[in-house]
Each structure stands twice: as C-alpha cells, then as structure tokens.
Scaffold this motif. Sequence first.
Motif, PDB file in Angstrom:
ATOM      1  N   MET A  49      36.502  46.298  58.384  1.00  0.00           N
ATOM      2  CA  MET A  49      37.316  46.209  59.602  1.00  0.00           C
ATOM      3  C   MET A  49      36.731  47.087  60.697  1.00  0.00           C
ATOM      4  O   MET A  49      36.987  48.284  60.727  1.00  0.00           O
ATOM      5  CB  MET A  49      38.756  46.634  59.291  1.00  0.00           C
ATOM      6  CG  MET A  49      39.577  45.551  58.624  1.00  0.00           C
ATOM      7  SD  MET A  49      41.207  46.155  58.139  1.00  0.00           S
ATOM      8  CE  MET A  49      42.150  45.842  59.641  1.00  0.00           C
ATOM      9  N   SER A  68      38.965  48.924  52.667  1.00  0.00           N
ATOM     10  CA  SER A  68      40.113  49.644  52.127  1.00  0.00           C
ATOM     11  C   SER A  68      41.086  48.655  51.540  1.00  0.00           C
ATOM     12  O   SER A  68      42.150  48.988  51.078  1.00  0.00           O
ATOM     13  CB  SER A  68      40.792  50.453  53.218  1.00  0.00           C
ATOM     14  OG  SER A  68      41.237  49.590  54.224  1.00  0.00           O
ATOM     15  N   THR A 124      42.044  45.804  48.728  1.00  0.00           N
ATOM     16  CA  THR A 124      41.612  45.521  47.362  1.00  0.00           C
ATOM     17  C   THR A 124      42.014  44.136  46.888  1.00  0.00           C
ATOM     18  O   THR A 124      41.755  43.767  45.765  1.00  0.00           O
ATOM     19  CB  THR A 124      42.201  46.568  46.400  1.00  0.00           C
ATOM     20  OG1 THR A 124      43.604  46.604  46.605  1.00  0.00           O
ATOM     21  CG2 THR A 124      41.624  47.936  46.665  1.00  0.00           C
ATOM     22  N   GLN A 125      42.677  43.371  47.784  1.00  0.00           N
ATOM     23  CA  GLN A 125      43.090  42.025  47.365  1.00  0.00           C
ATOM     24  C   GLN A 125      41.869  41.196  46.989  1.00  0.00           C
ATOM     25  O   GLN A 125      40.831  41.292  47.617  1.00  0.00           O
ATOM     26  CB  GLN A 125      43.854  41.315  48.484  1.00  0.00           C
ATOM     27  CG  GLN A 125      45.337  41.564  48.466  1.00  0.00           C
ATOM     28  CD  GLN A 125      45.711  42.874  49.117  1.00  0.00           C
ATOM     29  OE1 GLN A 125      44.892  43.435  49.817  1.00  0.00           O
ATOM     30  NE2 GLN A 125      46.915  43.347  48.883  1.00  0.00           N
ATOM     31  N   LYS A 181      37.380  51.737  49.608  1.00  0.00           N
ATOM     32  CA  LYS A 181      37.850  53.063  50.023  1.00  0.00           C
ATOM     33  C   LYS A 181      39.123  53.410  49.265  1.00  0.00           C
ATOM     34  O   LYS A 181      39.954  52.528  49.095  1.00  0.00           O
ATOM     35  CB  LYS A 181      38.169  53.076  51.529  1.00  0.00           C
ATOM     36  CG  LYS A 181      36.979  52.924  52.430  1.00  0.00           C
ATOM     37  CD  LYS A 181      37.472  52.912  53.871  1.00  0.00           C
ATOM     38  CE  LYS A 181      36.388  52.467  54.834  1.00  0.00           C
ATOM     39  NZ  LYS A 181      36.908  52.323  56.203  1.00  0.00           N
ATOM     40  N   PRO A 182      39.329  54.650  48.862  1.00  0.00           N
ATOM     41  CA  PRO A 182      38.379  55.745  49.020  1.00  0.00           C
ATOM     42  C   PRO A 182      37.273  55.668  47.973  1.00  0.00           C
ATOM     43  O   PRO A 182      37.551  55.335  46.829  1.00  0.00           O
ATOM     44  CB  PRO A 182      39.254  56.988  48.795  1.00  0.00           C
ATOM     45  CG  PRO A 182      40.401  56.514  47.990  1.00  0.00           C
ATOM     46  CD  PRO A 182      40.588  55.064  48.259  1.00  0.00           C
ATOM     47  N   PHE A 183      36.061  55.975  48.404  1.00  0.00           N
ATOM     48  CA  PHE A 183      34.938  55.900  47.481  1.00  0.00           C
ATOM     49  C   PHE A 183      34.334  57.296  47.346  1.00  0.00           C
ATOM     50  O   PHE A 183      34.531  58.157  48.200  1.00  0.00           O
ATOM     51  CB  PHE A 183      33.885  54.924  48.015  1.00  0.00           C
ATOM     52  CG  PHE A 183      33.414  55.257  49.401  1.00  0.00           C
ATOM     53  CD1 PHE A 183      32.386  56.162  49.608  1.00  0.00           C
ATOM     54  CD2 PHE A 183      34.035  54.689  50.504  1.00  0.00           C
ATOM     55  CE1 PHE A 183      31.972  56.488  50.893  1.00  0.00           C
ATOM     56  CE2 PHE A 183      33.631  55.014  51.797  1.00  0.00           C
ATOM     57  CZ  PHE A 183      32.592  55.916  51.993  1.00  0.00           C
ATOM     58  N   SER A 184      33.603  57.505  46.256  1.00  0.00           N
ATOM     59  CA  SER A 184      32.926  58.781  46.065  1.00  0.00           C
ATOM     60  C   SER A 184      31.570  58.698  46.772  1.00  0.00           C
ATOM     61  O   SER A 184      30.827  57.741  46.560  1.00  0.00           O
ATOM     62  CB  SER A 184      32.759  59.035  44.570  1.00  0.00           C
ATOM     63  OG  SER A 184      31.507  59.617  44.306  1.00  0.00           O
TER      64      SER A 184
END
Lengths: 241, 126
Positions: free
Chosen positions: B58, B87, B89-90, B108-111
Amino acid sequence: VSSPTPADELDEAPARAQAHLELRLENDRLRELDRTRDEFVALVSHDLRTPLSSILGYLEELQTDELGPLTETQRRFLGVIERNAQRLLGLVGDLLFLTQAETARASLATEQLDLAQLVADAVAAAEPAAADNGVELSVEADAGVPVTGDPGRLTQMASNLVSSAVKSTPQHGRVVVAVASRDGDAVLEVAGTGISFPDAGLEVAIARAIVAAHRGAIDVESTVEAGTTVRVRLPEAAPGE
Amino acid sequence: MSDAAPLILVADDDQDLLGLVVYRLEAAGYRVLQAHDGVEALRIAQEELPDVAILDVMMPRMAGPEVTRSIRADDRTKSMSVILLTSRTQEHDVAEGFNSGADDYVTKPFSPGELQARVGALLARR
C-alpha cells in the motif's frame, strides 16, 4: 368471527408488499453497515500494524548488541517493551478476528480435539501470572473430553477466560477451572472466588465470538459470596467421529 | 553481476520502516536505493536496474503489485527479484501479490534479520 373474503385479501396485498419492501431495504442497509465496519477494521488493522512493525523491528536491532553492549537493566526494559508491543499486535489480530467472526464466520479448522488437554495447557500458561498476582490456580478435568473445532482458536478461548479470571480475582483468591462431559456437551467452567466481575474487555469478547463460531453457548453467574463463574458449553464430538 | 555489492531498492511511504530496512541492508553490506511512493520506485527501478526491489503493497500514487506488474512488463527490468511487504494477511491479498509476479512476500510486522535472509536467498538464486 368472519373469515377474510377474497376482497379483504386484495386490500391487504399492497400493505404486505410495502412491508416486504421496507424489510428488504432495512436488510440492505444492515449489510452495507457490516461492509463499512469490515472495511474500517481492515484499515485500522493496517494502520496499527505499520507502527508496530517499526517498534518491533528497531527493538530487534537494539537487542542484537551490534550498536554496543546493553546493561542487564536496559535489556530487561527492552524485553518489557517487546512483550507489550507483541501484546498490542495480538489485540489487533483479535479485533480483526472478532469482526470477521460476527459477519462471515472466520475460517475455522475442524479437528477432533481433547478439550481437557487444551484447557490444561491454557492453565499451565497462566500459572506464572497467577503466582505474580497471589492467586491460587487449579484444574479439575475428566479424562478426555472430545470436541470438534479449531485447536488454535479454542486454546485462545480457554487462555482468555483463565487469564481474565486470574486478573479479576483479588490477591489470596482462588481460580478453579473444571472440564467435564455433561449431557452430550463438553463443559468448561472457570470460577474465580471473592468479589470479582467478568472482565468486559476484549479477551472475554473474543472468547464469546470463538464459542459462538463453534455453535456453543457461554453464560456468566456472579454473586458477591461465591464470586464469578463463566460456563462454556460446546457440542461434544461423538466417539470416532 | 559486477564486483560491486548487490544493489537493493526499498520503497515504503512510512519513513521509519523505510529507515529500518535501509539500515539493516546497509549493515549487511548492500548498496541501497530509497523510494517513498510507487511512481518513484518504478522510475528508480528502470533507471538504476537494482538486483532486488522491496516494495510496500500500500503506497501512494502506485501500489506495490502494480509496480511489480510494470517491472515484469519491461524487458530491461523483467528479471529483477521483487519482494512485497504487506500488513494484510488475507489469502486473496497474498494471491494478488504472487499473481502480479512478485518472487517473495513478507508480512508486517517482519523481522529485519529475516528480510535480510530472504534478500540473500533471492540473490543466491540469480
């Protein structure tokens, strides 16, 4: 009493058609409202995840020690920030689940499970918090209480109920968790002693939504003398089902 | 690929998140280019031909999947590795990302460490 003549029925027809139309418009309006709310929650979830992503990501960088060694206290404080950011992230997920569960029924796995085992795990996870709060936590379970459902969501339901009971029970109080097969239902009871009231927060709302999605029922009994008991009934899975 | 360190493009409209990814990749020894929206990301991708493009889904002016489709449609950039950041997750969002031609997808959130590892994996495949 005279029965309606064909002429009376003709007179009623336009009124009935009008009522029908109004009902349909009302339904459309409610559906539109649901859609607006779902879009709003999706947007909120995106807007909350982005800052949480920065918080957790920068934390990870600080915790690697690449930017210089941390003292024990600094490390402990960063741990507190991380734990709370993770909690916030969990709540964002819960919020999304709650809206989806109410409208489209969130996608649930269906597996044959032992509710007694699942609840024992939830109680074990809540033990450190109970010890911190000075609350005695115990579990009484029948051997094997079969239910069909989503293991992750049912574990979350049990954890939420046990954890909110532990939090709302005063110090030196007691929380007793019981799992049993009763009249074709799998029954989970979470009872907190002392004057306590069910947490009206998100944890219990999530538990309610999960129980409803599994076609179960949840009720709460609260008295000043005995405290509060939350009772969940889920349809018991037939053996070998 | 030349002797120089691999070139990575990172595009996100959130300045803090952009700064985090840039920091992690530079610390790992990569050369990094930054963009703040989709149109800028596509222009830099076409002009600088980075090895990997990391694109937020986005973004203002042009969304990540659309930038990916434009990258795939251009002969000069079509073999570029693309990672989408989202961000959401669908399942249908994930499907849309892969349909647009992205090589990988990070939620997101990612490491930052995990993102770095995925960049390394894509570079090793090139």
